[in-house]
Motif scaffolding. Structure first.
Motif, PDB file in Angstrom:
ATOM      1  N   THR A  81       0.829  -1.202   0.000  1.00  0.00           N
ATOM      2  CA  THR A  81       0.000   0.000   0.000  1.00  0.00           C
ATOM      3  C   THR A  81       0.864   1.253   0.000  1.00  0.00           C
ATOM      4  OG1 THR A  81      -1.742  -1.184   1.191  1.00  0.00           O
ATOM      5  CG2 THR A  81      -1.827   1.217   1.239  1.00  0.00           C
ATOM      6  N   ALA A  82       1.910   1.256   0.810  1.00  0.00           N
ATOM      7  CA  ALA A  82       2.811   2.409   0.869  1.00  0.00           C
ATOM      8  C   ALA A  82       3.442   2.685  -0.493  1.00  0.00           C
ATOM      9  CB  ALA A  82       3.899   2.172   1.918  1.00  0.00           C
ATOM     10  N   GLY A  83       3.904   1.634  -1.160  1.00  0.00           N
ATOM     11  CA  GLY A  83       4.506   1.818  -2.471  1.00  0.00           C
ATOM     12  C   GLY A  83       3.518   2.347  -3.491  1.00  0.00           C
ATOM     13  N   ALA A  84       2.304   1.797  -3.459  1.00  0.00           N
ATOM     14  CA  ALA A  84       1.282   2.235  -4.410  1.00  0.00           C
ATOM     15  C   ALA A  84       0.881   3.684  -4.161  1.00  0.00           C
ATOM     16  CB  ALA A  84       0.063   1.320  -4.313  1.00  0.00           C
ATOM     17  N   LEU A  85       0.803   4.091  -2.888  1.00  0.00           N
ATOM     18  CA  LEU A  85       0.495   5.481  -2.564  1.00  0.00           C
ATOM     19  C   LEU A  85       1.599   6.418  -3.046  1.00  0.00           C
ATOM     20  CD1 LEU A  85      -0.846   4.937   1.056  1.00  0.00           C
ATOM     21  CD2 LEU A  85      -2.145   6.086  -0.752  1.00  0.00           C
ATOM     22  N   ALA A  86       2.842   6.040  -2.766  1.00  0.00           N
ATOM     23  CA  ALA A  86       3.963   6.891  -3.154  1.00  0.00           C
ATOM     24  C   ALA A  86       4.062   7.025  -4.670  1.00  0.00           C
ATOM     25  CB  ALA A  86       5.265   6.332  -2.577  1.00  0.00           C
ATOM     26  N   ARG A  87       3.804   5.943  -5.395  1.00  0.00           N
ATOM     27  CA  ARG A  87       3.852   6.021  -6.856  1.00  0.00           C
ATOM     28  C   ARG A  87       2.774   6.947  -7.411  1.00  0.00           C
ATOM     29  NH1 ARG A  87       5.102   0.578  -6.094  1.00  0.00           N
ATOM     30  NH2 ARG A  87       2.948  -0.120  -6.454  1.00  0.00           N
ATOM     31  N   ARG A  88       1.714   7.145  -6.645  1.00  0.00           N
ATOM     32  CA  ARG A  88       0.647   8.059  -7.062  1.00  0.00           C
ATOM     33  C   ARG A  88       0.864   9.482  -6.549  1.00  0.00           C
ATOM     34  NH1 ARG A  88      -1.388   3.033  -7.061  1.00  0.00           N
ATOM     35  NH2 ARG A  88      -3.191   2.522  -8.396  1.00  0.00           N
ATOM     36  N   GLY A  89       2.023   9.747  -5.981  1.00  0.00           N
ATOM     37  CA  GLY A  89       2.369  11.107  -5.602  1.00  0.00           C
ATOM     38  C   GLY A  89       2.127  11.485  -4.162  1.00  0.00           C
ATOM     39  N   ALA A  90       1.689  10.547  -3.316  1.00  0.00           N
ATOM     40  CA  ALA A  90       1.460  10.860  -1.912  1.00  0.00           C
ATOM     41  C   ALA A  90       2.781  10.904  -1.142  1.00  0.00           C
ATOM     42  CB  ALA A  90       0.532   9.832  -1.275  1.00  0.00           C
ATOM     43  N   SER A  91       2.790  11.666  -0.054  1.00  0.00           N
ATOM     44  CA  SER A  91       3.907  11.661   0.889  1.00  0.00           C
ATOM     45  C   SER A  91       3.593  10.607   1.944  1.00  0.00           C
ATOM     46  CB  SER A  91       4.049  13.039   1.543  1.00  0.00           C
ATOM     47  OG  SER A  91       5.007  13.006   2.580  1.00  0.00           O
ATOM     48  N   VAL A  92       4.379   9.520   1.982  1.00  0.00           N
ATOM     49  CA  VAL A  92       4.018   8.331   2.763  1.00  0.00           C
ATOM     50  C   VAL A  92       5.049   8.052   3.845  1.00  0.00           C
ATOM     51  CG1 VAL A  92       3.467   5.869   2.649  1.00  0.00           C
ATOM     52  CG2 VAL A  92       2.908   7.360   0.711  1.00  0.00           C
ATOM     53  N   PRO A 142      -0.128  -7.270  -3.278  1.00  0.00           N
ATOM     54  CA  PRO A 142       0.080  -6.246  -4.309  1.00  0.00           C
ATOM     55  C   PRO A 142      -1.221  -5.693  -4.886  1.00  0.00           C
ATOM     56  CG  PRO A 142       1.503  -8.144  -4.683  1.00  0.00           C
ATOM     57  CD  PRO A 142       0.512  -8.551  -3.638  1.00  0.00           C
ATOM     58  N   ALA A 143      -2.207  -6.559  -5.082  1.00  0.00           N
ATOM     59  CA  ALA A 143      -3.484  -6.094  -5.628  1.00  0.00           C
ATOM     60  C   ALA A 143      -4.226  -5.228  -4.620  1.00  0.00           C
ATOM     61  CB  ALA A 143      -4.345  -7.288  -6.035  1.00  0.00           C
ATOM     62  N   ILE A 144      -4.222  -5.635  -3.357  1.00  0.00           N
ATOM     63  CA  ILE A 144      -4.910  -4.861  -2.321  1.00  0.00           C
ATOM     64  C   ILE A 144      -4.216  -3.519  -2.105  1.00  0.00           C
ATOM     65  CG2 ILE A 144      -5.500  -4.795   0.118  1.00  0.00           C
ATOM     66  CD1 ILE A 144      -7.325  -6.582  -1.552  1.00  0.00           C
ATOM     67  N   GLY A 145      -2.895  -3.507  -2.174  1.00  0.00           N
ATOM     68  CA  GLY A 145      -2.164  -2.251  -2.035  1.00  0.00           C
ATOM     69  C   GLY A 145      -2.555  -1.238  -3.095  1.00  0.00           C
ATOM     70  N   GLU A 146      -2.662  -1.689  -4.342  1.00  0.00           N
ATOM     71  CA  GLU A 146      -3.071  -0.798  -5.429  1.00  0.00           C
ATOM     72  C   GLU A 146      -4.507  -0.316  -5.223  1.00  0.00           C
ATOM     73  OE1 GLU A 146      -1.311   0.367  -7.980  1.00  0.00           O
ATOM     74  OE2 GLU A 146       0.525  -0.696  -7.422  1.00  0.00           O
ATOM     75  N   TYR A 147      -5.379  -1.233  -4.811  1.00  0.00           N
ATOM     76  CA  TYR A 147      -6.781  -0.873  -4.578  1.00  0.00           C
ATOM     77  C   TYR A 147      -6.907   0.151  -3.449  1.00  0.00           C
ATOM     78  CZ  TYR A 147     -11.446  -1.276  -2.597  1.00  0.00           C
ATOM     79  OH  TYR A 147     -12.674  -0.980  -2.056  1.00  0.00           O
ATOM     80  N   LEU A 148      -6.214  -0.084  -2.336  1.00  0.00           N
ATOM     81  CA  LEU A 148      -6.291   0.824  -1.194  1.00  0.00           C
ATOM     82  C   LEU A 148      -5.738   2.199  -1.537  1.00  0.00           C
ATOM     83  CD1 LEU A 148      -5.335  -1.028   2.118  1.00  0.00           C
ATOM     84  CD2 LEU A 148      -7.307   0.453   1.740  1.00  0.00           C
ATOM     85  N   ALA A 149      -4.608   2.230  -2.228  1.00  0.00           N
ATOM     86  CA  ALA A 149      -4.015   3.513  -2.592  1.00  0.00           C
ATOM     87  C   ALA A 149      -4.974   4.324  -3.452  1.00  0.00           C
ATOM     88  CB  ALA A 149      -2.697   3.287  -3.324  1.00  0.00           C
ATOM     89  N   ALA A 150      -5.608   3.667  -4.411  1.00  0.00           N
ATOM     90  CA  ALA A 150      -6.571   4.365  -5.264  1.00  0.00           C
ATOM     91  C   ALA A 150      -7.760   4.856  -4.452  1.00  0.00           C
ATOM     92  CB  ALA A 150      -7.026   3.431  -6.383  1.00  0.00           C
ATOM     93  N   ASP A 151      -8.197   4.059  -3.478  1.00  0.00           N
ATOM     94  CA  ASP A 151      -9.346   4.448  -2.660  1.00  0.00           C
ATOM     95  C   ASP A 151      -9.009   5.654  -1.787  1.00  0.00           C
ATOM     96  OD1 ASP A 151     -12.041   3.985  -1.918  1.00  0.00           O
ATOM     97  OD2 ASP A 151     -11.382   3.031  -0.069  1.00  0.00           O
ATOM     98  N   VAL A 152      -7.841   5.629  -1.150  1.00  0.00           N
ATOM     99  CA  VAL A 152      -7.430   6.724  -0.275  1.00  0.00           C
ATOM    100  C   VAL A 152      -7.308   8.031  -1.063  1.00  0.00           C
ATOM    101  CG1 VAL A 152      -5.548   7.604   1.161  1.00  0.00           C
ATOM    102  CG2 VAL A 152      -6.285   5.227   1.395  1.00  0.00           C
ATOM    103  N   LEU A 153      -6.750   7.941  -2.272  1.00  0.00           N
ATOM    104  CA  LEU A 153      -6.488   9.144  -3.073  1.00  0.00           C
ATOM    105  C   LEU A 153      -7.594   9.449  -4.077  1.00  0.00           C
ATOM    106  CD1 LEU A 153      -2.680   8.540  -3.742  1.00  0.00           C
ATOM    107  CD2 LEU A 153      -3.731   9.974  -1.974  1.00  0.00           C
ATOM    108  N   ASP A 154      -8.683   8.653  -4.021  1.00  0.00           N
ATOM    109  CA  ASP A 154      -9.828   8.849  -4.919  1.00  0.00           C
ATOM    110  C   ASP A 154      -9.403   8.797  -6.384  1.00  0.00           C
ATOM    111  OD1 ASP A 154     -12.496   9.183  -5.539  1.00  0.00           O
ATOM    112  OD2 ASP A 154     -12.429  11.377  -5.442  1.00  0.00           O
ATOM    113  N   ARG A 155      -8.704   7.719  -6.718  1.00  0.00           N
ATOM    114  CA  ARG A 155      -8.247   7.487  -8.088  1.00  0.00           C
ATOM    115  C   ARG A 155      -8.909   6.223  -8.629  1.00  0.00           C
ATOM    116  NH1 ARG A 155      -3.003   9.804  -8.080  1.00  0.00           N
ATOM    117  NH2 ARG A 155      -3.156  11.739  -6.876  1.00  0.00           N
ATOM    118  N   PRO A 156      -8.957   6.055  -9.934  1.00  0.00           N
ATOM    119  CA  PRO A 156      -9.556   4.839 -10.504  1.00  0.00           C
ATOM    120  C   PRO A 156      -8.679   3.615 -10.276  1.00  0.00           C
ATOM    121  CG  PRO A 156      -8.606   6.206 -12.234  1.00  0.00           C
ATOM    122  CD  PRO A 156      -8.547   7.021 -10.966  1.00  0.00           C
TER     123      PRO A 156
END
Length: 366
Positions: A16-27, A320-334
């Motif tokens: 989840t941390a990696g997926a958030l950071a790749r989407r531009g979040a400060s993690v 890995p799949a849940i991390g991508e899903y959670l990151a998108a949910d937190v940041l309101d991304r598809p």
């Protein structure tokens, strides 16, 4: 820039941390011990897409693809067997449903199973399912790689840092208070008590699972699950990792050492299911989490607060799949999983007061 705290340094938290950071979040990741020191580090590492449910199959497919991309996936077929008519009927139905989901599976007769794997004893087997695209993971390598990916994307990881919640978006560490735009708690069995401090009740129950490693065995074997006796093994180096022995436990008072009865029972099961006669080299126990319906709790539980727990032993496989899903949910991304997954894993589908039994009978045999 959105600032996000991830509490928990296991596979799900790091993914989840990696997926958030790749989407531009400060993690910032907070891990009270070493990375992977909880359930992830004691996971069996079996990885497969053999799910009859289409949503589960989609999650597994996405996770396996990511593990392949990271060169963490070791191909190894997965076999599950039934020893009575009821379980056999279920296996055949599962295989039909899996094929409808595009999973590469087949049924095998006892004779065909024995021909493919001569070291398996097929007396008493009614039918077997075989998933061809399954594989194995090394939990230590998974943790190391996911952590490296998160750091390379810009995440900060703090180990040896116990975290608590002063509010849904405020993390306390050693007397220091830090505010974030969002907090994700992916801390295994510790998730429920952590969020309880800010008034969130989760329908999750901890249980103790046991495993053992055998000495080297001279045989080619698949990963294996006995649906009737309810135990599994996976090839592990030159030996086997054998697991089950699960039971509910007080999370504040449990042993990390496997029970002698579990070790003896596991060795007997391997002897009965194969032509082998291995010995135990080491054994251990760890905590997992269960929910009333067997699906995890993943999603938002309050303003700025998300959770991920209740994996029933499948957290490493799905990370890995849940991390991508959670990151998108937190940041309101598809996210491709956002169409069907939220209703399945919504942590607020229960009120947290449910009574349920987490496990079956670990002594069940054929």
């Amino acid at each position: 820039m959105t600032a996000v705290a991830v509490v928990g340094g296991g596979a799900v938290g790091l993914a989840t941390a990696g997926a958030l950071a790749r989407r531009g979040a400060s993690v910032t990741v907070f891990e009270r011990d070493e990375l992977g020191s909880g359930a992830t580090g004691r996971a069996a590492g079996i990885c497969y897409d053999a799910f009859a449910d289409d949503v589960d199959a989609s999650v597994a497919r996405a996770a396996l693809a990511r593990y392949r991309d990271l060169d963490l996936f070791e191909p190894r077929p997965y076999v599950w067997v039934a020893r009575d008519a009821c379980d056999a009927r279920a296996v055949r139905e599962q295989v039909d449903q899996m094929r409808a989901n595009g999973v590469a599976v087949e049924t095998l007769s006892p004779a065909a199973l024995g021909e493919r794997y001569p070291a398996l004893v097929t007396d008493g087997v009614e039918v077997a399912g075989l998933a061809r695209d399954a594989g194995l993971l090394d939990p230590e390598r998974v943790v190391s790689t996911l952590a490296d990916c998160a750091r390379e994307a810009g995440a900060t990881i703090e180990t040896g840092t116990a975290a608590s919640l002063a509010s849904p978006t405020t993390v306390e560490t050693g007397g220091e208070t830090r505010d974030f735009d969002a907090v994700v708690v992916a801390a295994g069995q510790a998730t429920a008590p952590l969020v309880a401090t800010v008034g969130v009740s989760l329908a999750v129950k901890p249980y103790r699972a046991q495993a053992m490693e055998t000495d080297p065995v001279a045989a080619e074997l698949p990963s294996f699950y006995d649906a009737t006796a309810e135990f599994y093994w996976r090839p592990n180096g030159d030996g086997l990792l054998v697991g089950n022995g699960a039971h509910e436990v007080d999370p504040t008072d449990w042993s990390r050492d496997a029970d002698p009865e579990f070790v003896e029972r596991s060795l007997q099961r391997v002897v009965r299911a194969t032509t082998l006669d291995p010995e135990c080299e080491r054994s251990w126990a760890g905590l997992c989490t269960a929910t009333p319906d067997g699906d995890p709790l993943v999603g938002r539980v309050g303003d700025g607060l998300w959770v991920a727990t209740g994996w029933q032993g499948h957290g490493l496989m799905r990370a890995p799949a849940i991390g991508e899903y959670l990151a998108a949910d937190v940041l309101d991304r598809p996210n491709p999983l956002s169409e069907h997954l939220p209703g399945r894993v919504d942590p607020e589908r229960f009120d947290g007061s449910e009574e349920f039994t987490a496990l079956g009978d670990p002594t069940r045999d054929w």
